[in-house]
Motif scaffolding. Structure first.
Motif, short mmCIF file in Angstrom:
data_model
loop_
_atom_site.label_atom_id
_atom_site.label_comp_id
_atom_site.label_asym_id
_atom_site.label_seq_id
_atom_site.Cartn_x
_atom_site.Cartn_y
_atom_site.Cartn_z
N GLU A 45 0.84 -1.20 0.00
CA GLU A 45 0.00 0.00 0.00
C GLU A 45 0.88 1.25 0.00
OE1 GLU A 45 -3.59 1.65 2.80
OE2 GLU A 45 -2.60 -0.22 3.33
N PRO A 46 0.71 2.13 -0.97
CA PRO A 46 1.58 3.32 -1.02
C PRO A 46 1.32 4.27 0.15
CG PRO A 46 0.03 3.28 -2.88
CD PRO A 46 -0.25 2.07 -2.07
N VAL A 96 1.06 8.23 1.78
CA VAL A 96 0.63 9.57 1.39
C VAL A 96 1.02 10.57 2.49
CG1 VAL A 96 -1.31 8.94 -0.10
CG2 VAL A 96 -1.66 9.13 2.37
N THR A 128 1.92 7.95 -5.88
CA THR A 128 1.51 6.60 -5.46
C THR A 128 1.81 5.54 -6.52
OG1 THR A 128 -0.71 7.14 -6.17
CG2 THR A 128 -0.26 7.31 -3.80
N CYS A 159 5.63 4.84 -5.40
CA CYS A 159 5.90 4.36 -4.04
C CYS A 159 5.70 2.85 -3.96
CB CYS A 159 4.96 5.07 -3.07
SG CYS A 159 5.14 4.48 -1.37
N GLY A 214 5.50 1.24 -1.07
CA GLY A 214 4.62 0.96 0.05
C GLY A 214 5.25 0.18 1.19
N VAL A 242 -2.12 4.87 2.47
CA VAL A 242 -3.22 5.52 1.76
C VAL A 242 -4.52 5.49 2.56
CG1 VAL A 242 -4.77 5.24 -0.22
CG2 VAL A 242 -2.31 5.23 -0.56
#
Lengths: 604, 204
Positions: free
Chosen positions: A542-543, A545, A576, A579, A581, A599
């Motif tokens: 999961e990227p 933020v 994203t 990235c 993650g 995110v």
């Protein structure tokens, strides 16, 4: 069968169709794809050797056992392999032995430019130079024949443009059935280079060169292409293609064998033209040889010694020498503003980034790229570096590398600085593949001579810079089979280092603690930083933020140098799509405001 | 014998940012040309270009002979630009009054860690300049279309479709079909759809 092949692929096919049974190499741009291509065939043994010296020695043993063998490497690889290369010259071969050496004019991805044809002169072995992929394919069969007929290693010299350009190849031959027995015919006077035998072999080497020079006179690899007599061009390799485009009407002597020179052929050609020039990349290797024959010739007075040639470069040179009146003037569009460049960077999710961030902060080196300041100059920490992706940490914002010379040099350099009397901390940084290539012997030296330096081995489990080749530490062979894995920590402990730490490349706390205690330690310390290369990780997590509400623009995250972290409209923003993650989260760990989250907004 | 080219050699440049699938699509186009009987010299720049670096492919197409692997300055005939800055970079170096350009308008930001210009130029002005410097321009929203189809990586095949739809390469759609099948045996259908979408976009 016609196929669009790179020069490297064509060389591999050529060796395969010439019946090569063993292939060895160490990866290095622009030579890497030769072994990668040949390793895909089942009925050949192909290995990534630990380094080029070992590759040459394994190849030498295989050819002594009677099988056709190729060994490939980049130009600077031959510096490493120079000792067995010279030995190969004096003992000669049993089965054919061909060295493919890929030079890098223009320094696209090397620490230097060097013209390896000089090595062939030093070792007294012949050199073949292909001008395109078809010739690369065809020359391999001839190279093996020459090797066996004249009892010599043959060097096939390519350059980046030949190795990496693709053109149509007619794969006209097929692989012969294995002939002859594999066996080593014991022959002490040929294979045991005691002084008494070496003395006896040297005159044979000199005789070999005379015979090869005779062979070069009539070989179809050296050919005259008759044109107008006002200009005669002697050329080889990719330079032939550029010269052909610039001087379409001239007479050409195209040399496929560039050492030894076909003197009579050259004299005859020189006598048939009004003005003789040599067009060659890098050093005036042909030109000086021809001038030494007493033939009037020019070349490097109008063709650059430095860098890669092109049709443009040869054209400009020809104008300056008065051969052409005007170059084909490019319309040229100058009215366009400067565009942002895209220099190579450490990738998002790179396992090297965290340790460099730690070293750079401890050495107070972190500075934004546009600050114009170089804090590394007054740092209280010296970082000697090595060759791999991680050399890119030299640049801002990390500024985390002070030297890069050649494979494995970081450790010896660090020890040398310490012994010279430098009283600040000294860290040597080296990758896993580079450490196995040539970092072990300097580490032994540091153990033996009681160095107090810190050695950081960045272990990303692959040879990343050249495109993810296996090495002894990966546990997989060049042909994709399971192999015995050499454990770095066992090697390091085995040579006598007692202070050894293995840390997670993405755990900033662990990295900081390991670096602090190793630097504080009064003895030699090794930190192995382990984390997989981001390019090799198939799944992305999961990227992250940036929560603009929490972010106070302290910009610590920008000092990581991650390409996914950018500023847009004065706000810090994480791309994203770039990235990686969950596997990384370095930015999240260093953010003092805890403004970086997954995110979905959940933080553990 | 392959059909006559509008110019011999015909110099095609495919440029973009590493990671966009530039080299892959250049290979498919190069192989399609070889299968159609042309001599092809395909020069690539790679080496230390990891993800995020500028990538360029030179394809020199001829009926007669092999040409050298580097296109001389100012001698580009067709530019397939997968990113606006990279398209402009090629126009600066290889542009001339006859050059034709197929461009993907989606910008990819860059970090120039070595100083120099870092600001991404105004995208509308950049695209207007690209049109001004080209004799003909096809703006193909390849990334946007690819995202609609479910995967941004399809942009390269959509752009190849753009080249075919623009009818500036001596290649037909069917010469691509079998190569796409060979390259993407599992994902042929979506790639074929992407190719057709690119053709449509260039024609509209």
């Amino acid at each position: 069968m016609k196929r669009l092949l790179s020069g490297n692929e064509a060389l591999a096919w050529g060796a395969y169709h010439a019946g090569a049974r063993v292939a060895t190499a160490y990866p290095g741009t622009p030579s890497t794809e030769i072994l990668e291509t040949i390793a895909r065939f089942d009925d050949i043994y192909a290995e990534w050797s630990t380094n080029e010296k070992v590759a040459m020695e394994v190849a030498l043993g295989a050819c002594y056992a009677g099988v056709r063998t190729i060994v490939s490497m980049k130009h600077v690889g031959l510096n490493v392999a120079a000792d067995p290369f010279m030995a190969a010259s004096i003992t000669g071969v049993n089965g054919g032995l061909v060295l493919i050496c890929a030079d890098d004019p223009g320094t696209h991805s090397s620490q230097s430019e060097q013209d390896n044809r000089h090595y062939a002169r030093l070792a007294k072995v012949p050199v073949l130079e292909p001008s395109d992929s078809q010739e690369a394919y065809d020359m391999m069969a001839i190279a093996f024949d020459i090797s066996e007929q004249f009892d010599t290693l043959v060097m096939v010299r390519t350059t980046t443009r030949i190795s990496h350009s693709k053109s149509v190849v007619d794969l006209s031959r097929s692989r012969p059935a294995p002939t002859g027995e594999v066996g080593f015919p014991r022959n002490v006077s040929k294979y045991v280079m005691l002084p008494v035998n070496a003395r006896f072999r040297h005159p044979l080497v000199e005789e070999r060169m005379v015979k090869l020079a005779g062979f070069a006179e009539t070989s179809p690899l050296n050919r005259v292409e008759s044109g107008e007599r006002n200009l005669g061009v002697i050329t080889s390799g990719v330079a032939y293609q550029y010269a052909r485009e610039v001087f379409p009407d001239a007479s050409f002597l195209k040399l496929g064998i560039t050492h030894p020179l076909p003197r009579e052929l050259i004299r005859r050609f020189a006598g048939q033209v009004d003005r003789l020039v040599v067009i060659e990349e890098l050093d005036p290797f042909l030109e000086e040889g021809i001038r030494a024959m007493g033939v009037e010739v020019t070349g490097k007075d109008f063709i650059p010694l430095v860098g890669e040639l092109s049709t443009d470069v040869v054209g400009k040179g020809a104008v300056s020498a008065g051969i052409l009146t005007e170059p084909p003037v490019p319309p040229g569009i100058t009215a366009v503003a400067d565009l942002p460049k895209r220099p190579p960077l450490l990738c998002p999710g790179c396992p090297h980034t965290g340790m460099f961030f730690v070293l750079a902060s401890m050495g107070q080196r972190l500075k934004p790229p546009d600050s114009g300041d170089n804090p590394a100059k007054k740092s209280n920490l010296i970082i000697t570096g090595d060759i791999g992706c991680y050399t890119l940490a030299t640049y801002p914002p990390l500024n985390a590398m002070d030297t890069t010379a050649c494979m494995g040099a970081s450790i010896g350099q660090a020890l040398g600085m310490e012994k010279a009397g430098i009283d600040t901390n000294i860290v040597a940084v080296i990758g896993d593949s580079t450490f196995l290539h040539s970092g072990i012997t300097p580490l032994v030296d540091a153990v033996y001579n009681e160095g107090k330096i810190t050695v950081v081995i960045l272990d990303n489990g692959t040879t990343a810079m050249t495109g993810h080749q296996e090495h002894p530490g990966t546990g997989v062979s060049a042909q994709g089979n399971k192999a015995t894995k050499v454990e770095l920590e066992n090697v390091v402990r085995g040579v006598g280092v007692s202070d050894v730490r293995v840390v997670d490349a993405f755990n900033m706390k662990e990295l900081r603690a390991a670096a602090r205690s190793a630097l504080a330690s009064p003895e030699l310390a090794v930190i192995i930083v382990r984390g997989a290369c981001a390019v090799g990780v198939p799944q992305r997590g999961e990227p992250r933020v940036v929560d603009a509400g929490k972010c106070n623009r302290c910009d610590v995250c920008l000092l990581i140098g991650c390409p996914a972290i950018q500023t847009v409209d004065d706000k810090v923003y994480i791309d994203t799509t770039l990235c990686v993650g969950d596997i990384c989260t370095i930015c999240q760990q260093v953010c003092p405001q805890k403004a970086i989250t997954p995110v979905t907004g959940e933080t553990e | 014998m392959a059909k006559q080219l509008m110019k011999d050699p015909l110099n095609l440049i495919i440029s973009g940012v590493a990671g966009q699938g530039n080299v892959l699509i250049a290979m498919v186009i190069g192989n399609a040309l070889v299968e159609n009987g042309y001599q092809v010299m395909f020069g690539q720049t790679f080496g230390s270009n990891q993800r995020g670096g500028s990538v360029r492919n030179y394809i020199r197409i001829s009926n007669e002979t092999k040409y050298s692997p580097i296109i001389p300055q100012g001698h580009g005939d067709i530019i397939l630009g997968m990113e606006p800055i990279e398209t402009m970079r090629m126009l600066k170096e290889f542009g001339n009054p006859n050059v034709m350009t197929v461009v993907n308008p989606r910008a990819i930001m860059s970090i120039d860690s070595r100083g120099g210009t870092t600001e991404y130029p105004d995208i509308d002005k950049l695209l207007a300049d690209i049109e001004k410097l080209s004799s003909k321009t096809w703006v193909i929203n390849a990334t946007e279309e690819a995202q609609k189809m479910g995967n941004p990586i399809l942009a390269n095949v959509i752009l190849a479709g753009g080249l075919i739809g623009a009818n500036i390469l001596p290649l037909e759609k069917n010469s691509f079909e079998s190569l796409l099948q060979e390259r993407f045996p599992k994902a042929f259908e979506i790639n074929f759809k992407a190719l057709n979408r690119g053709i449509e976009l260039a024609k509209s």
